[in-house]
Design a protein around this motif. Structure first.
Motif, PDB file in Angstrom:
ATOM      1  N   SER A   8       0.830  -1.204   0.000  1.00 40.08           N
ATOM      2  CA  SER A   8       0.000   0.000   0.000  1.00 40.08           C
ATOM      3  C   SER A   8       0.861   1.250   0.000  1.00 40.08           C
ATOM      4  N   ARG A   9       0.324   2.305  -0.595  1.00 40.54           N
ATOM      5  CA  ARG A   9       1.024   3.584  -0.617  1.00 40.54           C
ATOM      6  C   ARG A   9      -0.006   4.704  -0.725  1.00 40.54           C
ATOM      7  N   SER A  10       0.262   5.817  -0.078  1.00 44.09           N
ATOM      8  CA  SER A  10      -0.652   6.954  -0.189  1.00 44.09           C
ATOM      9  C   SER A  10      -0.376   7.695  -1.490  1.00 44.09           C
ATOM     10  N   VAL A  11      -1.442   8.246  -2.073  1.00 45.43           N
ATOM     11  CA  VAL A  11      -1.322   9.020  -3.311  1.00 45.43           C
ATOM     12  C   VAL A  11      -2.198  10.256  -3.188  1.00 45.43           C
ATOM     13  N   ALA A  12      -1.802  11.303  -3.884  1.00 46.57           N
ATOM     14  CA  ALA A  12      -2.620  12.519  -3.923  1.00 46.57           C
ATOM     15  C   ALA A  12      -3.591  12.415  -5.084  1.00 46.57           C
ATOM     16  N   ALA A  13      -4.747  13.032  -4.919  1.00 45.88           N
ATOM     17  CA  ALA A  13      -5.722  13.045  -6.003  1.00 45.88           C
ATOM     18  C   ALA A  13      -5.167  13.822  -7.190  1.00 45.88           C
ATOM     19  N   PRO A  14      -5.475  13.412  -8.424  1.00 46.27           N
ATOM     20  CA  PRO A  14      -5.002  14.164  -9.593  1.00 46.27           C
ATOM     21  C   PRO A  14      -5.435  15.618  -9.512  1.00 46.27           C
ATOM     22  N   GLY A  15      -4.513  16.521  -9.705  1.00 45.50           N
ATOM     23  CA  GLY A  15      -4.844  17.926  -9.679  1.00 45.50           C
ATOM     24  C   GLY A  15      -4.900  18.527  -8.292  1.00 45.50           C
ATOM     25  N   ALA A  16      -4.554  17.723  -7.252  1.00 46.98           N
ATOM     26  CA  ALA A  16      -4.604  18.245  -5.883  1.00 46.98           C
ATOM     27  C   ALA A  16      -3.468  19.230  -5.652  1.00 46.98           C
ATOM     28  N   THR A  17      -3.731  20.237  -4.820  1.00 47.40           N
ATOM     29  CA  THR A  17      -2.704  21.216  -4.477  1.00 47.40           C
ATOM     30  C   THR A  17      -2.305  21.040  -3.028  1.00 47.40           C
ATOM     31  N   GLY A  18      -1.280  21.745  -2.619  1.00 45.20           N
ATOM     32  CA  GLY A  18      -0.817  21.645  -1.242  1.00 45.20           C
ATOM     33  C   GLY A  18      -1.572  22.558  -0.301  1.00 45.20           C
ATOM     34  N   SER A  19      -2.494  23.365  -0.795  1.00 45.92           N
ATOM     35  CA  SER A  19      -3.218  24.294   0.058  1.00 45.92           C
ATOM     36  C   SER A  19      -4.396  23.593   0.724  1.00 45.92           C
ATOM     37  N   GLY A  20      -4.752  24.034   1.911  1.00 47.60           N
ATOM     38  CA  GLY A  20      -5.879  23.459   2.629  1.00 47.60           C
ATOM     39  C   GLY A  20      -5.611  22.019   3.007  1.00 47.60           C
ATOM     40  N   THR A  21      -6.649  21.203   3.014  1.00 44.58           N
ATOM     41  CA  THR A  21      -6.526  19.774   3.293  1.00 44.58           C
ATOM     42  C   THR A  21      -6.504  19.034   1.961  1.00 44.58           C
ATOM     43  N   PRO A  22      -5.360  18.550   1.536  1.00 41.32           N
ATOM     44  CA  PRO A  22      -5.279  17.893   0.227  1.00 41.32           C
ATOM     45  C   PRO A  22      -6.042  16.577   0.214  1.00 41.32           C
ATOM     46  N   ALA A  23      -6.631  16.265  -0.927  1.00 41.44           N
ATOM     47  CA  ALA A  23      -7.321  14.990  -1.086  1.00 41.44           C
ATOM     48  C   ALA A  23      -6.279  13.886  -1.257  1.00 41.44           C
ATOM     49  N   ARG A  24      -6.306  12.932  -0.367  1.00 39.60           N
ATOM     50  CA  ARG A  24      -5.349  11.833  -0.432  1.00 39.60           C
ATOM     51  C   ARG A  24      -6.091  10.503  -0.326  1.00 39.60           C
ATOM     52  N   PHE A  25      -5.487   9.488  -0.937  1.00 38.65           N
ATOM     53  CA  PHE A  25      -6.029   8.135  -0.896  1.00 38.65           C
ATOM     54  C   PHE A  25      -4.894   7.172  -0.562  1.00 38.65           C
ATOM     55  N   ALA A  26      -5.270   6.002  -0.118  1.00 36.80           N
ATOM     56  CA  ALA A  26      -4.312   4.909   0.017  1.00 36.80           C
ATOM     57  C   ALA A  26      -4.663   3.876  -1.040  1.00 36.80           C
ATOM     58  N   VAL A  27      -3.681   3.542  -1.866  1.00 41.58           N
ATOM     59  CA  VAL A  27      -3.878   2.544  -2.913  1.00 41.58           C
ATOM     60  C   VAL A  27      -3.181   1.263  -2.484  1.00 41.58           C
ATOM     61  N   CYS A  28      -3.888   0.161  -2.574  1.00 42.36           N
ATOM     62  CA  CYS A  28      -3.353  -1.129  -2.137  1.00 42.36           C
ATOM     63  C   CYS A  28      -3.499  -2.146  -3.258  1.00 42.36           C
ATOM     64  N   ILE A  29      -2.471  -2.944  -3.470  1.00 46.38           N
ATOM     65  CA  ILE A  29      -2.590  -4.118  -4.332  1.00 46.38           C
ATOM     66  C   ILE A  29      -2.238  -5.333  -3.492  1.00 46.38           C
ATOM     67  N   GLY A  30      -2.827  -6.467  -3.840  1.00 48.01           N
ATOM     68  CA  GLY A  30      -2.549  -7.673  -3.079  1.00 48.01           C
ATOM     69  C   GLY A  30      -2.683  -8.902  -3.945  1.00 48.01           C
ATOM     70  N   VAL A  31      -2.050  -9.968  -3.475  1.00 52.45           N
ATOM     71  CA  VAL A  31      -2.082 -11.230  -4.213  1.00 52.45           C
ATOM     72  C   VAL A  31      -2.064 -12.371  -3.196  1.00 52.45           C
ATOM     73  N   ASP A  32      -2.652 -13.480  -3.555  1.00 54.21           N
ATOM     74  CA  ASP A  32      -2.650 -14.654  -2.692  1.00 54.21           C
ATOM     75  C   ASP A  32      -1.215 -15.005  -2.314  1.00 54.21           C
ATOM     76  N   ALA A  33      -0.974 -15.193  -1.021  1.00 55.10           N
ATOM     77  CA  ALA A  33       0.388 -15.478  -0.557  1.00 55.10           C
ATOM     78  C   ALA A  33       0.964 -16.737  -1.190  1.00 55.10           C
ATOM     79  N   LYS A  34       0.106 -17.650  -1.641  1.00 57.66           N
ATOM     80  CA  LYS A  34       0.587 -18.892  -2.255  1.00 57.66           C
ATOM     81  C   LYS A  34       1.357 -18.632  -3.546  1.00 57.66           C
ATOM     82  N   VAL A  35       1.069 -17.501  -4.218  1.00 54.17           N
ATOM     83  CA  VAL A  35       1.731 -17.231  -5.498  1.00 54.17           C
ATOM     84  C   VAL A  35       2.569 -15.960  -5.445  1.00 54.17           C
TER      85      VAL A  35
END
Length: 463
Positions: free
Chosen positions: A375-402
């Protein structure tokens, strides 16, 4: 990776009945014995490649639909729904679920839709999706988020653009200018305060917000090219989905446009080879293809080309409140990409506190399945540093068996190392003694003992 065996008895039986044929007549048309066709229809034999080709040739049958679960999450998703406490007294065995899905997939899909859409199922209103969104999600999962025609067309176009030389953004801009008489203008944020991209056909201009980062700028230009040069393929897929609502069709169209844009930036063959060569190193893949973390994460869920499959990843994007704004199970069938409740012990939430860092986590669900996630945090496209920036956490996952080929998983005994025990949200989780629990599980009576106070605020039967 070994090819998944396809049991499609109900689909073959339905096709035969619609054609008004007996088993003997269809068996003769497919050059197989009636007894073998009977085994296929009863779910006791998988379809061979030869039989699938004959079905396509002799009955004009869409083999892309074979084996595609109508139930989001497939067998695992159906088992999760049937694990609801209200069904606990029925003692439903896992093999019964598999048999239901194989013998009567349409009724299983009907049950899943009712379960997912009903507020009385005990889920908070926030977990009940809008009908249009749910319809689009079903369409995407039917294809396992892999659209072969779009990938093929994007790969051909990417090869053309590479021959033209220069960076991808520059060659896309030049193609828009020379072939489609469209210029690109970068406009100030105050001129486009609520838009990232605006295609003005009257002025023959594509206008992009100046706040877009280079990867996002390329993506938006590629999306515009998709609207023009992949129109036939996109329209065919939207028409084939047969949505009842126009809004669902437009949502699906937008997904396909963005799919093509990502496929143009990360052409299937080159991207898969890079994944294999780098051990799916997310940051290296970003740099090599000039893409953003979220773009790479989504692309990883699409690598299901027949004969050239990547690892079966799922992807999830959440906000600070844990609400999911994107989730693709792909071929993973992971319950972690299903529903809108998350376990607070899962490392995906930690990404907000550690911006720019990829958080790896080995987790184990109540059914014993293990998943390796990043997982890693990302800023929303077009977000600026002013105010409270829109941020998301993006996660990828896979079965531990593979997950062993992953660079991030090297040195970890994926099936033996300590894993974080998590659930699918407190309402669905029946793990006892959890200090993080916020509400009791559904269907479990609360239990009180005078003079005692456990580590969890809720003590319940079966704990």
């Amino acid at each position: 990776m070994a090819e998944r065996r396809i049991f499609a008895g109900p689909a073959v039986r339905k096709l035969r009945r619609e054609a008004g044929m007996t088993q003997a007549a269809m068996a003769d048309a497919l050059d197989i014995s009636p007894s073998y066709l009977n085994l296929i229809e009863s779910g006791q034999r998988p379809l061979t490649a030869t039989v699938m080709v004959r079905l396509a040739e002799r009955f004009d049958f869409d083999v892309a639909a074979l084996g595609g679960e109508e139930v989001p999450g497939g067998s695992a998703g159906l088992r999760r729904r049937l694990a609801d406490p209200r069904f606990a007294d029925l003692g439903i065995a896992p093999h019964e679920v598999d048999e239901w899905l194989q013998s009567a997939p349409s009724t299983a899909a009907a049950f899943a839709r009712l379960f997912d859409a009903a507020p009385e199922a005990g889920r908070p209103d926030s977990e009940v999706e809008a009908p249009e969104v749910a319809a689009v999600r079903r369409a995407i999962e039917k294809w396992r988020n892999h659209f072969a025609d779009l990938d093929t067309r994007a790969e051909e176009l990417a090869d053309e653009l590479r021959l033209a030389g220069g960076d991808l953004y520059g060659t896309i801009a030049e193609r828009l200018r020379t072939r489609h008489q469209l210029g690109i203008r970068i406009l100030p944020a105050d001129v486009m305060p609520d838009r990232l991209r605006w295609l003005d056909w009257h002025a023959r201009q594509l206008m992009l917000n100046e706040l877009l980062r280079p990867a996002s700028r390329t993506f938006q230009a590629a999306a515009t090219l998709a609207q023009i040069e992949a129109r036939a393929e996109i329209d065919a897929l939207v028409a084939g989905a047969e949505f009842a609502e126009g809004a669902a069709a437009k949502l699906f169209e937008r997904h396909l446009i963005q799919y093509f844009a990502a496929a143009l930036m990360m052409p299937y063959g080159r991207f898969l080879r890079a994944c294999d060569a780098t051990g799916y190193d997310l940051l290296l893949l970003q740099r090599r293809f000039g893409a953003g973390f979220e773009q790479v994460a989504h692309r990883l869920t699409t690598l299901q080309r027949v004969g050239a499959r990547g690892l079966p990843f799922f992807m999830l994007r959440i906000d600070r409140a844990g609400q999911g704004s994107k989730r693709y199970a792909g071929a993973s069938q992971s319950p972690l990409a299903d529903g809108d409740a998350r376990c607070p012990l899962w490392g995906v939430h930690e990404a907000f506190a550690r911006p720019g860092e990829v958080i790896a986590d080995l987790v184990e669900l109540e059914d014993g399945s293990r998943w390796f996630t990043q997982s890693r945090s990302v800023a929303a496209p077009g977000a600026t540093g002013s105010g409270t920036p829109a941020r998301f956490a993006v996660c990828i996952g896979v079965d531990a068996k593979v997950a062993a080929p992953l660079t991030a998983a090297r040195g970890i005994e994926l099936m033996r190392a300590p894993a974080t025990p998590i659930g699918l949200g407190c309402r669905r989780c029946t793990r006892g003694g959890c200090v993080q629990r916020s509400v009791p599980p559904l269907g479990r009576p609360l239990r009180f003992r005078d003079g005692e106070r456990g580590v969890s605020a809720f003590d319940f039967a079966g704990d």
